[in-house]
Motif scaffolding. Structure first.
Motif, PDB file in Angstrom:
ATOM      1  N   VAL A  78      -6.800 -41.412  19.448  1.00 19.98           N
ATOM      2  CA  VAL A  78      -6.258 -40.199  18.853  1.00 19.98           C
ATOM      3  C   VAL A  78      -7.432 -39.455  18.225  1.00 19.98           C
ATOM      4  N   ILE A  79      -7.606 -38.200  18.606  1.00 24.80           N
ATOM      5  CA  ILE A  79      -8.657 -37.363  18.026  1.00 24.80           C
ATOM      6  C   ILE A  79      -7.971 -36.240  17.252  1.00 24.80           C
ATOM      7  N   HIS A  80      -8.152 -36.255  15.936  1.00 27.45           N
ATOM      8  CA  HIS A  80      -7.588 -35.217  15.067  1.00 27.45           C
ATOM      9  C   HIS A  80      -8.610 -34.089  14.995  1.00 27.45           C
ATOM     10  N   VAL A  81      -8.276 -32.931  15.555  1.00 27.79           N
ATOM     11  CA  VAL A  81      -9.207 -31.808  15.625  1.00 27.79           C
ATOM     12  C   VAL A  81      -8.776 -30.721  14.648  1.00 27.79           C
ATOM     13  N   PHE A  82      -9.724 -30.280  13.823  1.00 24.67           N
ATOM     14  CA  PHE A  82      -9.503 -29.196  12.875  1.00 24.67           C
ATOM     15  C   PHE A  82     -10.513 -28.105  13.199  1.00 24.67           C
TER      16      PHE A  82
END
Length: 190
Positions: free
Chosen positions: A4-8
């Motif tokens: 899971v890559i949380h991108v902001f």
């Protein structure tokens, strides 16, 4: 299991903060964008290194692409607000990555979760499906500078160093190695 890559891409906040008393603090980085908040746990030294490397990257970007990048309008206000609560740790940070995205003119910070397996460096700042979970944050140069300044303040807000050996002073004092352990140094009184 896929990662899971949380991108902001346009965070409202990306800050370093702590929970606990000096000498027993836990360090967090927190990203907030719209209604999403992600907090990751890391070591004090990791916060310090990240702030230092961001500063160095900003200098290199200014050298290569011109100093006007570091002087974008706005962003003069220092974010002194505490971490957002409830504080729920997404993961503990193991590997950190840092880069420059020329297209968006952003500093990219990537924090990868601790794993028992050795991490191939090609996983950092990449969208591969296998690897540890990650938090990826895109920061304008002004946001990156503000993050680094706050992170340095958070790190230095701990226990005062001993004037002789630079080890942290506890409220009860400490055995100073510069005195060969013969005297227990007390914190300096005002």
């Amino acid at each position: 299991m896929s990662r899971v890559i949380h991108v902001f891409r346009q965070p409202e906040r990306f800050i370093a903060g702590t929970v606990g008393e000096p000498g027993d603090r836990s360090f967090y980085l927190q990203a907030i964008e719209d209604a999403r908040t992600i907090s990751v746990l890391l070591e004090k030294q990791q916060v310090s290194v990240l702030a230092e490397r961001i500063g160095a990257l900003l200098q290199e970007v200014a050298r290569r692409f011109g100093p006007e990048l570091a002087t974008e309008p706005g962003g003069d206000e220092f974010d002194a607000d505490p971490l957002a609560v409830p504080l729920e740790e997404e993961f503990r940070v193991g590997t950190m990555g840092l880069g420059w995205d020329a297209d968006s003119r952003s500093i990219v910070v990537e924090l990868l979760a601790v794993t028992e397996e050795e991490i191939d460096e090609s996983v950092v700042l990449d969208d591969t499906e296998e690897g540890p979970d990650a938090l990826r944050v895109f920061l304008s140069p002004v946001q990156a500078k503000a993050f680094a300044e706050r992170a340095e303040r958070v790190v230095s807000a701990g226990r005062a160093p001993c004037p002789l050996c630079a080890e942290p002073l506890d409220p009860q004092g400490h055995v100073c190695v510069r005195l060969n352990g013969y005297h227990q140094r007390s914190p300096v009184e005002d």
